[in-house]
Scaffold this motif. Structure first.
Motif: not given
Length: 198
Positions: A113-118
């Protein structure tokens, strides 16, 4: 807990935040089950009525709930308030960081996974990673009982044979040894956490 596990009543004291797996299960309503979890606030209201209800081993819990609903202590209202507060408290107290985790688990599979815009963005399925093993490892890393561990890495604690008295001080509840306490413990009557009899 209805029906009771191991034929006895359980009292669970859960303090927010819930760990991510527990929080996820609660959001799915697979934690604090309606009709099985009885918030302390509900139990106190029922006891304040001072109206005992005769039960036998086979008495359905729904009959007991209906009796006290008719007496003005509505289980669904108490449970809903309790459940929503538990979820909100867990969200507000959570301080988990995405860097604390290697995977996100969804529908029984582990993903990168990654985090984009929270927000978490699920990546590809990670082959060879068992979500059950992840949960066990997380549990072992986060547990706070049974210390010091044995040579085999197992918790060394046991259950107490006699219950503590409902008071603060000798024979009752005390600060944990080795844990910094910035303020003295206060009377337990003032505490309303995610506590339920299940």
């Amino acid at each position: 807990n209805f029906p009771p596990s191991q034929f006895q009543m359980h009292i669970q004291w859960l303090v927010p935040p819930l760990v991510p797996f527990q929080h996820y299960m609660a959001e799915l309503r697979n934690h604090f089950h309606e009709g099985r979890a009885f918030p302390v606030s509900y139990v106190r209201k029922v006891l304040q009525l001072n109206k005992p209800y005769d039960v036998i081993k086979e008495t359905p819990i729904a009959d007991i709930i209906a009796f006290y609903d008719n007496e003005g202590v509505v289980y669904k209202d108490c449970w809903t308030e309790f459940f929503e507060k538990c979820i909100q408290d867990s969200i507000e107290c959570a301080n988990w960081s995405p860097e604390d985790f290697e995977y996100v688990v969804d529908a029984g599979k582990a993903y990168s996974f990654k985090v984009e815009n929270g927000s978490i963005v699920k990546g590809a399925v990670v082959e060879g990673v068992n979500p059950g093993d992840l949960q066990k490892n997380d549990c072992a890393a986060l547990q706070n009982y049974g210390r010091p561990y044995t040579v085999e890495g197992k918790p060394s604690g046991t259950y107490i044979k006699t219950p503590l008295e409902p008071k603060i001080g000798p024979g009752g509840y005390q600060d944990w040894p080795g844990v910094f306490s910035p303020a003295p413990m206060r009377d337990l009557e003032d505490r309303e956490y995610c506590c339920a009899i299940i």
